[in-house]
Motif scaffolding. Structure first.
Motif, PDB file in Angstrom:
ATOM      1  N   UNK A 198      60.348 -20.212 -83.249  1.00 43.69           N
ATOM      2  CA  UNK A 198      61.028 -20.652 -82.038  1.00 43.69           C
ATOM      3  C   UNK A 198      62.408 -21.158 -82.417  1.00 43.69           C
ATOM      4  N   UNK A 199      63.253 -21.324 -81.407  1.00 46.75           N
ATOM      5  CA  UNK A 199      64.583 -21.875 -81.660  1.00 46.75           C
ATOM      6  C   UNK A 199      64.469 -23.285 -82.227  1.00 46.75           C
TER       7      UNK A 199
ATOM      8  N   UNK B  47      65.928 -24.594 -85.769  1.00 44.80           N
ATOM      9  CA  UNK B  47      66.840 -25.733 -85.813  1.00 44.80           C
ATOM     10  C   UNK B  47      66.342 -26.794 -86.788  1.00 44.80           C
ATOM     11  N   UNK B  48      65.037 -27.013 -86.798  1.00 46.93           N
ATOM     12  CA  UNK B  48      64.459 -27.995 -87.727  1.00 46.93           C
ATOM     13  C   UNK B  48      64.640 -27.546 -89.170  1.00 46.93           C
ATOM     14  N   UNK B  49      64.394 -26.265 -89.450  1.00 46.88           N
ATOM     15  CA  UNK B  49      64.572 -25.739 -90.803  1.00 46.88           C
ATOM     16  C   UNK B  49      66.033 -25.790 -91.222  1.00 46.88           C
ATOM     17  N   UNK B  50      66.925 -25.504 -90.279  1.00 45.68           N
ATOM     18  CA  UNK B  50      68.352 -25.550 -90.582  1.00 45.68           C
ATOM     19  C   UNK B  50      68.791 -26.957 -90.939  1.00 45.68           C
ATOM     20  N   UNK B  51      68.292 -27.940 -90.189  1.00 49.67           N
ATOM     21  CA  UNK B  51      68.650 -29.329 -90.461  1.00 49.67           C
ATOM     22  C   UNK B  51      68.159 -29.752 -91.843  1.00 49.67           C
TER      23      UNK B  51
ATOM     24  N   UNK C 285      75.942 -23.395 -95.730  1.00 50.21           N
ATOM     25  CA  UNK C 285      75.818 -22.516 -94.572  1.00 50.21           C
ATOM     26  C   UNK C 285      74.355 -22.144 -94.353  1.00 50.21           C
ATOM     27  N   UNK C 286      73.958 -22.022 -93.094  1.00 46.51           N
ATOM     28  CA  UNK C 286      72.576 -21.695 -92.745  1.00 46.51           C
ATOM     29  C   UNK C 286      72.581 -20.520 -91.776  1.00 46.51           C
ATOM     30  N   UNK C 287      71.750 -19.519 -92.072  1.00 46.79           N
ATOM     31  CA  UNK C 287      71.658 -18.312 -91.256  1.00 46.79           C
ATOM     32  C   UNK C 287      70.218 -18.139 -90.777  1.00 46.79           C
ATOM     33  N   UNK C 288      70.046 -17.876 -89.490  1.00 50.33           N
ATOM     34  CA  UNK C 288      68.712 -17.655 -88.919  1.00 50.33           C
ATOM     35  C   UNK C 288      68.361 -16.167 -88.971  1.00 50.33           C
TER      36      UNK C 288
ATOM     37  N   UNK D 173      74.079 -23.196 -81.720  1.00 51.30           N
ATOM     38  CA  UNK D 173      74.177 -24.655 -81.767  1.00 51.30           C
ATOM     39  C   UNK D 173      73.530 -25.238 -83.023  1.00 51.30           C
ATOM     40  N   UNK D 174      72.691 -24.433 -83.703  1.00 48.66           N
ATOM     41  CA  UNK D 174      71.926 -24.964 -84.831  1.00 48.66           C
ATOM     42  C   UNK D 174      72.267 -24.320 -86.165  1.00 48.66           C
ATOM     43  N   UNK D 175      72.779 -23.098 -86.146  1.00 47.11           N
ATOM     44  CA  UNK D 175      73.007 -22.368 -87.390  1.00 47.11           C
ATOM     45  C   UNK D 175      74.414 -21.773 -87.401  1.00 47.11           C
ATOM     46  N   UNK D 176      74.789 -21.212 -88.548  1.00 46.82           N
ATOM     47  CA  UNK D 176      76.131 -20.659 -88.727  1.00 46.82           C
ATOM     48  C   UNK D 176      76.173 -19.142 -88.545  1.00 46.82           C
TER      49      UNK D 176
END
Length: 371
Positions: free
Chosen positions: A232-233, A237-241, A250-253, A308-311
């Motif tokens: 889920x989004x 977002x939690x993993x990115x944080x 940098x974080x990529x989903x 809003x959460x990743x790059x």
């Protein structure tokens, strides 16, 4: 650190991300093994405005890995595509466990030169019994696997820095081609390998190609970009944080996509794909992966939320020949219109595209460092 732009990546592994993609591709399985087809797909992604492509790999023998699972070496494919492209980044998947560190480092460095500074390296920090059996090597797991991955990445980084930026002189009049003071012999030793001497390849044009990896498969301090998954989004977002807390810049989903296409709904296409995978006896979907099954507008909305959460987003099309076309025709133009992701710029390195600074050479002489 420069401001992070939002980037879009396309996975070009085989026929697509779904294990039954080969049954729905517009080409034969044998044609998938031609570098020319891969180059065509990379150029198509470049024209569409993707910032970089990732090129999958699999060290397991085809008969061990499932139907139509044969692969060509991803680094060599990327090198083939390098001179044929001009703006798109080339990020092959390569295992630090099965490759020789010295040679792998040189290959990635050569790719950076061949692509004018557009190379990256996506670590595959996993192993499997099938890959181990194919290569006749001991399978590493747990702490041993993590330690080996960290050691190989560290050795590769030192090898990239073993040539300073100004080591190559090429002064014909004096007969000098190298400044020996700017070449450095590394002396790296781990429990399983040693590396001596400088690289045989000059320092990459980017200093160090961008290194991509996943938290848990490599020490976060050794990578520039973390790939994160989630169902889920909110999970992404939690993993990115968490990745940012660990110091990753940098974080990529990662997002799998099955889109409405060619008069078929995404749901009906997915049902056919899953049925084919079931017939082949292979699992159809990772339970921890976010998948969009719908039209292009749904994917655009999801990417807008992820922004809003990743790059950036790495898109894995279920069937490259089908979903890839929809991405290029409908999704990327809309993302441009919404100003979610700017088009890549000619002459920009992959590190610059990702908003990453050029790393300082750890072996730089005092004179060079203060020049």
């Amino acid at each position: 650190m420069t401001t992070a732009p939002f980037t879009l990546a396309l996975e070009l592994d085989a026929a697509g991300a779904h294990p039954a993609a080969w049954r729905f591709a517009a080409h034969s399985p044998a044609e998938a093994l031609t570098p020319r087809r891969l180059a065509d797909k990379v150029r198509s992604a470049e024209r569409a405005g993707f910032h970089y492509v990732t090129l999958g790999d699999d060290t397991a023998a085809p008969e061990a890995a499932g139907p139509s699972a044969a692969r060509l070496d991803s680094v060599l494919l990327a090198a083939f595509a390098g001179p044929l492209t001009s703006t798109i980044g080339l990020v092959p998947v390569a295992s630090p466990v099965w490759a020789e560190p010295f040679h792998l480092s040189g290959q990635i460095s050569s790719l950076d030169h061949a692509s004018a500074g557009r190379a990256g390296w996506l670590l595959d920090g996993t192993t499997s019994p099938a890959a181990s059996a194919t290569l006749g090597r001991e399978e590493l797991t747990g702490d041993e696997l993590l330690a080996e991955t960290n050691d190989v990445v560290t050795a590769a980084t030192q090898l990239w820095d073993s040539w300073e930026d100004d080591a190559v002189i090429i002064d014909i009049d004096s007969g000098r081609f190298l400044d020996n003071q700017r070449l450095h012999a590394i002396n790296f030793a781990s429990e399983r390998f040693t590396v001596r001497g400088p690289s045989i390849t000059p320092r990459p044009l980017q200093g160090r190609p961008a290194v991509f990896g996943r938290i848990g498969e490599v020490d976060p301090s050794l990578i520039d970009v973390a790939l994160v998954r989630g169902d889920s989004v909110a999970a992404i977002a939690e993993s990115a944080a968490r990745a940012r807390e660990l110091g990753v810049v940098r974080v990529i989903a990662e997002v799998e996509v099955v889109l409405d296409a060619r008069g078929e709904t995404a749901a009906s296409r997915l049902a056919a794909l899953d049925a084919a995978a079931l017939a082949d006896g292979v699992p159809a979907h990772r339970p921890d992966s976010l998948r969009v099954v719908g039209d292009s507008a749904e994917l655009v909305e999801l990417i807008a939320q992820l922004q809003r959460a990743v790059d950036g987003v790495r898109i894995l099309p279920a069937v490259l020949d089908v979903d890839g076309d929809e991405l290029e025709r409908l999704v990327l133009p809309e993302l441009r219109r919404l100003e979610i992701a700017a088009a890549p710029t000619f002459g920009t390195t992959l590190r610059e595209t990702l908003g990453l600074d050029r790393p300082t050479n750890v072996f730089a002489t005092a004179a060079t460092a203060h020049a």
